[in-house]
Motif scaffolding. Structure first.
Motif, PDB file in Angstrom:
ATOM      1  N   ALA A  66       0.845  -1.200   0.000  1.00 11.46           N
ATOM      2  CA  ALA A  66       0.000   0.000   0.000  1.00 11.46           C
ATOM      3  C   ALA A  66       0.875   1.243   0.000  1.00 11.46           C
ATOM      4  O   ALA A  66       2.054   1.189   0.357  1.00 11.46           O
ATOM      5  CB  ALA A  66      -0.906  -0.001   1.235  1.00 11.46           C
ATOM      6  N   ALA A  67       0.281   2.357  -0.396  1.00 12.57           N
ATOM      7  CA  ALA A  67       0.980   3.636  -0.322  1.00 12.57           C
ATOM      8  C   ALA A  67       1.216   3.991   1.148  1.00 12.57           C
ATOM      9  O   ALA A  67       0.501   3.527   2.034  1.00 12.57           O
ATOM     10  CB  ALA A  67       0.159   4.720  -1.010  1.00 12.57           C
ATOM     11  N   TYR A  68       2.225   4.830   1.387  1.00 10.07           N
ATOM     12  CA  TYR A  68       2.590   5.209   2.752  1.00 10.07           C
ATOM     13  C   TYR A  68       2.857   6.706   2.774  1.00 10.07           C
ATOM     14  O   TYR A  68       3.613   7.212   1.947  1.00 10.07           O
ATOM     15  CB  TYR A  68       3.837   4.420   3.167  1.00 10.07           C
ATOM     16  N   ARG A  69       2.229   7.400   3.715  1.00  7.72           N
ATOM     17  CA  ARG A  69       2.428   8.841   3.832  1.00  7.72           C
ATOM     18  C   ARG A  69       3.317   9.140   5.031  1.00  7.72           C
ATOM     19  O   ARG A  69       3.008   8.763   6.153  1.00  7.72           O
ATOM     20  CB  ARG A  69       1.088   9.570   3.974  1.00  7.72           C
ATOM     21  N   GLU A 121       3.045   7.400  12.473  1.00  9.34           N
ATOM     22  CA  GLU A 121       1.911   7.633  11.590  1.00  9.34           C
ATOM     23  C   GLU A 121       0.724   6.791  12.052  1.00  9.34           C
ATOM     24  O   GLU A 121       0.907   5.643  12.489  1.00  9.34           O
ATOM     25  CB  GLU A 121       2.279   7.286  10.142  1.00  9.34           C
ATOM     26  N   PRO A 122      -0.499   7.322  11.963  1.00  9.76           N
ATOM     27  CA  PRO A 122      -1.681   6.612  12.475  1.00  9.76           C
ATOM     28  C   PRO A 122      -1.856   5.210  11.912  1.00  9.76           C
ATOM     29  O   PRO A 122      -2.290   4.293  12.629  1.00  9.76           O
ATOM     30  CB  PRO A 122      -2.848   7.516  12.073  1.00  9.76           C
ATOM     31  N   GLU A 123      -1.520   5.014  10.630  1.00 11.50           N
ATOM     32  CA  GLU A 123      -1.731   3.690  10.018  1.00 11.50           C
ATOM     33  C   GLU A 123      -0.803   2.609  10.558  1.00 11.50           C
ATOM     34  O   GLU A 123      -0.966   1.425  10.264  1.00 11.50           O
ATOM     35  CB  GLU A 123      -1.629   3.765   8.493  1.00 11.50           C
ATOM     36  N   PHE A 191      11.236  -2.561   8.258  1.00  8.75           N
ATOM     37  CA  PHE A 191       9.974  -3.248   7.993  1.00  8.75           C
ATOM     38  C   PHE A 191       8.922  -2.796   8.991  1.00  8.75           C
ATOM     39  O   PHE A 191       9.212  -2.585  10.161  1.00  8.75           O
ATOM     40  CB  PHE A 191      10.176  -4.763   8.105  1.00  8.75           C
ATOM     41  N   ARG A 192       7.695  -2.675   8.518  1.00  9.56           N
ATOM     42  CA  ARG A 192       6.588  -2.234   9.354  1.00  9.56           C
ATOM     43  C   ARG A 192       5.273  -2.823   8.842  1.00  9.56           C
ATOM     44  O   ARG A 192       5.222  -3.328   7.720  1.00  9.56           O
ATOM     45  CB  ARG A 192       6.539  -0.713   9.389  1.00  9.56           C
ATOM     46  N   ARG A 193       4.242  -2.726   9.665  1.00 12.05           N
ATOM     47  CA  ARG A 193       2.910  -3.200   9.258  1.00 12.05           C
ATOM     48  C   ARG A 193       1.937  -2.028   9.276  1.00 12.05           C
ATOM     49  O   ARG A 193       1.729  -1.401  10.304  1.00 12.05           O
ATOM     50  CB  ARG A 193       2.409  -4.319  10.180  1.00 12.05           C
ATOM     51  N   LEU A 194       1.328  -1.777   8.103  1.00 11.81           N
ATOM     52  CA  LEU A 194       0.347  -0.713   7.972  1.00 11.81           C
ATOM     53  C   LEU A 194      -1.055  -1.314   8.020  1.00 11.81           C
ATOM     54  O   LEU A 194      -1.292  -2.395   7.470  1.00 11.81           O
ATOM     55  CB  LEU A 194       0.501   0.026   6.644  1.00 11.81           C
ATOM     56  N   ALA A 195      -1.963  -0.599   8.666  1.00  9.65           N
ATOM     57  CA  ALA A 195      -3.377  -0.972   8.614  1.00  9.65           C
ATOM     58  C   ALA A 195      -3.907  -0.515   7.264  1.00  9.65           C
ATOM     59  O   ALA A 195      -3.904   0.680   6.972  1.00  9.65           O
ATOM     60  CB  ALA A 195      -4.142  -0.317   9.750  1.00  9.65           C
ATOM     61  N   VAL A 196      -4.305  -1.447   6.424  1.00  8.70           N
ATOM     62  CA  VAL A 196      -4.786  -1.121   5.079  1.00  8.70           C
ATOM     63  C   VAL A 196      -6.176  -1.692   4.878  1.00  8.70           C
ATOM     64  O   VAL A 196      -6.565  -2.663   5.514  1.00  8.70           O
ATOM     65  CB  VAL A 196      -3.825  -1.660   3.993  1.00  8.70           C
TER      66      VAL A 196
END
Length: 197
Positions: A66-69, A121-123, A191-196
């Motif tokens: 996913a995109a990341y801001r 970041e919130p995500e 490495f990280r995990r985003l809520a998508v």
């Protein structure tokens, strides 16, 4: 002379914790560095600082699902590189959670750097796990707790692993300062995990 442990060591901090493993990937580090330096689509990004447009002092690549801001910009993901995906799977087993994105940074020499920041970041969620693999030139990584004034300093060497967990990103900041006299490059994968979705 500092003697580093050959197994991971958890370091408990005020409002956070670190997993520190200096030689986690020592056996693979040379091959990983050679491939990633040549095969990653490194980009020079621009940032706005005090009203001026400047080149970021490093090359980077956002890779994942996913995109990341971050830093005021949205980065579209590059597709997973096979080696990066494999490193991510190994880290997921070690950390007990999957990762769906990774920020790769190439520091060309000691003049390239990363300023003070937190990966908040919130995500990334309430207590993000950030797993950081370092390859190439050893660089000093610094952490500070603005509330207490507590500081830590670690030398991230070739093949080392640092995992930041718990409340760290909400209470600590970290940076990779410029370092005179370093003329070799360093690659870092976080490495990280985003809520998508």
């Amino acid at each position: 002379m500092v003697l580093w442990p050959s197994e991971p060591e958890w370091i408990t901090l005020t409002q956070g914790r670190l997993l520190w493993w200096p030689d986690a990937f020592a056996a693979e580090a040379d091959a990983w560095f050679a491939r990633l330096r040549c095969e990653i689509p490194w980009q020079q990004h621009r940032l706005r600082l005090f009203g001026r447009e400047l080149d970021e002092p490093r090359l980077s690549c956002w890779m994942g699902e996913a995109a990341y801001r971050y830093s005021g910009q949205t980065r579209a993901p590059e597709p997973w590189h096979p080696l990066v995906a494999e490193i991510g799977r190994r880290l997921a087993e070690l950390c007990g959670q999957p990762f769906n994105g990774v920020l790769l940074n190439l520091y060309r020499d000691g003049r390239d750097s990363m300023g003070w920041h937190a990966d908040d970041e919130p995500e990334l969620g309430a207590e993000p796990v950030i797993a950081s693999v370092s390859l190439g030139a050893a660089r000093c990584f610094v952490l500070r707790h603005p509330g207490s004034g507590e500081r830590r300093r670690l030398e991230l060497g070739h093949g080392s692993l640092l995992v930041m967990a718990g409340e760290m990103q909400h209470h600590w900041q970290h940076a990779l300062p410029k370092t005179a006299g370093i003329d070799r490059p360093r690659i870092n994968l976080t490495f990280r995990r985003l809520a998508v979705g």
